[in-house]
Design an enzyme around this catalytic site. Structure first.
Site, PDB file in Angstrom:
ATOM      1  N   HIS A 358       6.058  -0.302  -2.789  1.00 42.07           N
ATOM      2  CA  HIS A 358       4.865  -0.227  -1.940  1.00 42.07           C
ATOM      3  C   HIS A 358       4.571  -1.532  -1.202  1.00 42.07           C
ATOM      4  CE1 HIS A 358       3.030   3.716  -2.814  1.00 42.07           C
ATOM      5  NE2 HIS A 358       3.571   3.598  -4.018  1.00 42.07           N
ATOM      6  N   LYS A 546     -10.819  -0.393   4.036  1.00 43.74           N
ATOM      7  CA  LYS A 546      -9.618  -0.515   3.205  1.00 43.74           C
ATOM      8  C   LYS A 546      -9.762  -1.735   2.319  1.00 43.74           C
ATOM      9  CE  LYS A 546      -7.141  -0.616   6.894  1.00 43.74           C
ATOM     10  NZ  LYS A 546      -5.838   0.018   7.053  1.00 43.74           N
ATOM     11  N   ARG A 547      -8.831  -1.899   1.408  1.00 47.00           N
ATOM     12  CA  ARG A 547      -8.847  -3.065   0.530  1.00 47.00           C
ATOM     13  C   ARG A 547      -8.855  -4.352   1.366  1.00 47.00           C
ATOM     14  NH1 ARG A 547      -4.191  -5.442  -1.545  1.00 47.00           N
ATOM     15  NH2 ARG A 547      -3.003  -3.693  -0.707  1.00 47.00           N
ATOM     16  N   LYS A 552      -4.223  -7.489   6.118  1.00 42.63           N
ATOM     17  CA  LYS A 552      -4.877  -6.362   6.774  1.00 42.63           C
ATOM     18  C   LYS A 552      -5.807  -6.832   7.895  1.00 42.63           C
ATOM     19  CE  LYS A 552      -4.578  -3.503   2.589  1.00 42.63           C
ATOM     20  NZ  LYS A 552      -3.734  -2.387   3.045  1.00 42.63           N
ATOM     21  N   THR A 656      -2.482   4.845   4.343  1.00 41.66           N
ATOM     22  CA  THR A 656      -2.824   6.266   4.353  1.00 41.66           C
ATOM     23  C   THR A 656      -4.199   6.487   4.980  1.00 41.66           C
ATOM     24  OG1 THR A 656      -3.618   6.053   2.069  1.00 41.66           O
ATOM     25  CG2 THR A 656      -1.388   6.921   2.391  1.00 41.66           C
ATOM     26  N   LYS A 660      -5.906   9.584   7.395  1.00 41.97           N
ATOM     27  CA  LYS A 660      -7.188  10.264   7.179  1.00 41.97           C
ATOM     28  C   LYS A 660      -8.050  10.180   8.436  1.00 41.97           C
ATOM     29  CE  LYS A 660      -6.548   8.836   2.470  1.00 41.97           C
ATOM     30  NZ  LYS A 660      -6.668   7.652   1.611  1.00 41.97           N
TER      31      LYS A 660
END
Length: 818
Positions: A358, A546-547, A552, A656, A660
């Site tokens: 991952h 998100k985290r 990110k 992911t 969504k």
């Protein structure tokens, strides 16, 4: 509708549950008590199918998947089960007849604190798809008592508090003490030699706990299949040592109790210190060992007490490196308990273990200090040592005189156990989770392994379940779709492409916009209740949830918000042309991740200034969603219009959340990273807002080490103003140095290259793409067409497709017949 669901019988069950549980009549109970009563009635309804499913495993001797994961971010169970048993409307009507509201009842359920990010949500989606498609599977993890943590925002800072999700119990779980097993830590390995000269190993002077499974139902959609999520709790073997207590050794008296309690207390304990590392390694071994012990026992029970054919009937999928101890622990059980020779055991292990990677970032691949590993798991370490010895001999045979191969591939190297390498060596399959991710693994991070075993490597682009994130989360849009194309999309998401027949129908486009607006109003109410902020439902809802992690690039998002705010204050024409926008950001930072936590503080400090500045007339609002989780994610995705997927290209394995958002008609603003590449391929680049460097450009800059962010700082006055505001007190007047660390990380990082994730390099490209979104948004029908196209073309990104691909290429499971 479910023909087997009897509404009147359900109401009687609920009323009886109210009396049995609370000594009250149904009209006296609270919403929380009614949630318990309803949940137990629904569990009663599904339990027969749950029993029949597991009987079918045995009678049909189907191949079983054990999906091992440190996380299962399941979300609330009640609503999802009602959707999947097709009884949502009947239960809603029944509760209305009892003067209760189903939505209010659902809101009483706490999100199970069994996961944190995409890794855990993916695992939950896979379990949903496996049950829906009709395959036998166990999800296997840990029953965390307090999860990672519940996030509270105090004075703009993240504060971690225990997530006491089990405070009122979990009505859907069943304790299974009959499957309890002992898990041992530490101790000394002793060897004895039998009359045939074979060595046998045992452990003495160890500490141990009992692993107790709790089973939760995983209900397939309209399939009568109920699989199991098995989460392991830890209990002391002897609750209390009276002898030690009587001697005054009070700590010793409760030593086992403390060991058991600590193992299952929290998800991802802070491992910035040795004690934290030890606890994390204990957790990983605990649930792996318990799972393997029960899998072996279960198989023997239905196969005449032998393991003959085990490798053909069982597969263990390791979700990232956390369950990698599956490889040596299975070797230990086969050799020490089942008396297999090494070669026989290794043949079984390498036929039943598979590994999902991952992460692209090598620093995120788990490594454990050898001394810690050996001390905690002495017998397992001796097996890892032997696996490594044999593997290094193979490397030397294949690549004589190339010492670099050993440095690049050995499992034990430089005082560490490299868990990803152990997973690869011990597995028959290694897969990435998006096409770009897999290609980078093969070409860069795992290049040497790919050259040795090209046939092991697969790509399985991630997916999501449309049942949770559309059918349950967005009922208005679900009805809109079903009215036009039927229900087949619920279990065959590519069917949703039929909706494209309405892509130029103005009435459908306007209805699509109306549904989005109603979902935005729902989120407006949530923000008002939880943040005490009024946001304009007519503004663009621009969302990044998100985290929190530097790659990110939530930091780029908030710096850009500061940049836009400055322009609104100083540029009259920009102000006049700027379309009102609400930026919504949410996510947790790991407890020990100070840079990410300071980014949260910056977001909230900027929000305080902007949201209270009357001079910009509400054209810009910033909201940080506290304690982002599945239940509020469902509200957020349905309301979102711009999907921020802005990670540094080559860093995000898949994502992911991007799927969504797409499913719910939000348009991607993002880099060509992870699954974004495949999303843009599906919708066409004209229906997305792409910016930033490519993964090849990023990796080339890293190879040449030729990027200097000071060049950008020196040449861009407006961006320089933003960066200076980090250290001049604009957003921290009481402590102008508060954000100095963020400033240094971008420009003068003394511990490494500044701006590691190319925030400044991609900044202006990001700004230009963001401005293009507002230009497109102004033409409401053009935007509606673009947004609706996202939903039409999301068929590839169903977890049903991903799971089917795993089954065809890796797992080779047998369908269950009920």
């Amino acid at each position: 509708m479910n023909a087997d669901f009897n509404k009147e019988l359900f109401k009687r069950e609920v009323k009886e549950n109210c009396k049995r549980l609370f000594r009250k009549t149904y009209d006296e109970v609270s919403n929380r008590e009614m949630f318990q009563a309803v949940s137990l009635a629904i569990k009663e309804f599904i339990v027969d199918d749950w029993i029949l499913t597991h009987r079918a495993y045995e009678k049909q001797d189907v191949k079983i998947l054990y999906y091992l994961s440190m996380e299962f971010l399941t979300g609330r169970a009640l609503g999802n089960i009602l959707i999947n048993i097709c009884a949502n409307e009947e239960v809603k009507e029944a509760l209305e007849e009892l003067n209760f509201d189903l939505n209010a009842i659902e809101d009483e359920e706490r999100d199970p604190a069994l996961g944190n990010g995409g890794l855990g949500r993916l695992a939950a989606c896979f379990l949903d798809s496996l049950a829906t498609l009709g395959y036998g599977a166990y999800g296997c993890g840990i029953r965390y008592r307090f999860g990672m943590f519940a996030q509270r925002i105090q004075d703009g800072y993240q504060r971690e508090v225990p997530d006491d999700w089990l405070k009122y119990g979990n009505p859907f779980e069943i304790r299974r003490p009959e499957y309890a097993c002992e898990v041992k830590f530490g101790g000394t390995v002793t060897a004895t030699v039998d009359e045939k000269g074979r060595e046998h190993y045992s452990l003495k002077d160890y500490n141990s706990v009992m692993a107790i499974p709790y089973d939760m139902p995983v209900v397939g959609y309209d399939s009568n299949i109920v699989n199991t999520l098995r989460i392991w709790d830890a209990e002391p073997i002897n609750n209390f040592n009276l002898d030690s207590f009587d001697r005054g050794d009070y700590a010793k008296a409760i030593e086992q109790e403390n060991l058991a309690k600590n193992i299952v207390e929290v998800l991802y304990p802070n491992d910035n210190h040795r004690v934290g590392k030890e606890l994390r390694l204990k957790q990983q071994y605990f649930f792996v060992s318990a799972t393997l012990q029960t899998a072996i026992a279960k198989y023997k029970e239905s196969h005449n007490g032998t393991l003959e054919g085990f490798a053909d009937k069982v597969v263990f999928q390791m979700n990232d490196t956390h369950p990698t101890l599956t490889v040596p622990e299975l070797m230990r059980l086969l050799m020490d308990e089942e008396k297999y020779e090494w070669d026989e055991a290794w043949d079984i292990v390498t036929r039943v273990c598979a590994y999902t990677n991952h992460t692209i970032m090598s620093e995120a691949l788990e490594k454990w200090p050898i001394d810690l590993f050996e001390q905690l798991l002495p017998r397992v370490y001796s097996i890892v040592n032997e696996i490594n010895r044999r593997f290094v001999l193979r490397i030397k045979t294949l690549y004589p005189n190339d010492e670099s191969k050993i440095a690049n591939m050995a499992i034990l190297y430089d005082g560490q156990v490299r868990m990803a390498y152990l997973a690869i060596v011990g597995s028959f399959s290694v897969n990435g989770v998006a096409r770009l991710h897999t290609e980078i693994l093969k070409a860069r991070e795992l290049k040497d392994f790919y050259e040795m075993w090209p046939g092991k490597f697969h790509n399985m682009t991630n997916g999501i379940t449309q049942r949770r994130f559309m059918l349950h989360a967005n009922p208005r849009l679900s009805d809109f779709i079903t009215e036009r194309i039927g229900k087949e999309w619920i279990t065959d998401l590519p069917q949703i492409r039929k909706l494209e027949d309405y892509i130029d129908d103005e009435d459908s486009l306007r209805e699509f916009l109306r549904i989005k607006y109603e979902n935005k109003l729902r989120l407006v109410r949530y923000i008002r209740e939880h943040n005490n902020i009024e946001v304009d439902p007519l503004s663009i809802f621009d969302v990044q949830v998100k985290r929190l992690h530097e790659y990110k690039r939530q930091l780029m998002n908030i710096l850009h918000i500061m940049y836009v705010y400055n322009k609104l204050k100083n540029d009259t024409e920009f102000f006049r042309n700027y379309y009102p926008r609400t930026y919504i950001i949410g996510g947790k930072a790991a407890a020990g991740y100070e840079r990410a936590k300071m980014t949260i503080k910056l977001i909230n400090s900027v929000a305080d200034v902007i949201n209270n500045d009357a001079s910009i007339h509400g054209k810009l609002k910033v909201v940080f969603i506290e304690d982002y989780r599945v239940s509020n994610a469902e509200i957020i995705f349905a309301a979102s219009e711009v999907s921020e997927q802005i990670s540094t290209a080559s860093r995000e394995a898949s994502g992911t959340g991007n799927m969504k958002f797409m499913l719910n008609g939000a348009v991607t603003l993002g880099t060509m990273d992870g699954a974004n590449v495949e999303i843009v391929e599906e919708v066409g680049e004209e229906n997305a807002f792409v910016f930033g460097m490519s993964s090849e450009e990023v990796m080339e800059h890293e190879r040449l080490n030729d990027y200097n962010p000071m060049d950008i700082f020196s040449c861009n006055d407006e961006l320089r103003d933003v960066l200076m505001q980090l250290i001049n007190g604009t957003y921290s007047p009481d402590d102008p140095e508060l954000f100095r660390g963020i400033y240094n990380s971008l420009l003068t990082n003394f511990s490494g290259r500044p701006d590691t994730y190319f925030v400044l390099k991609d900044f202006m490209s990001y700004h230009e793409a963001s401005m293009k979104t507002q230009d497109a948004y102004r033409d409401r029908l053009t935007w509606a067409r673009m947004a609706m196209l996202q939903t039409c073309r999301c068929g590839k990104f169903s977890s049903d497709r991903t799971v089917s691909q795993y089954i065809d290429e890796i797992w080779h499971l047998d369908k269950i017949r009920i």
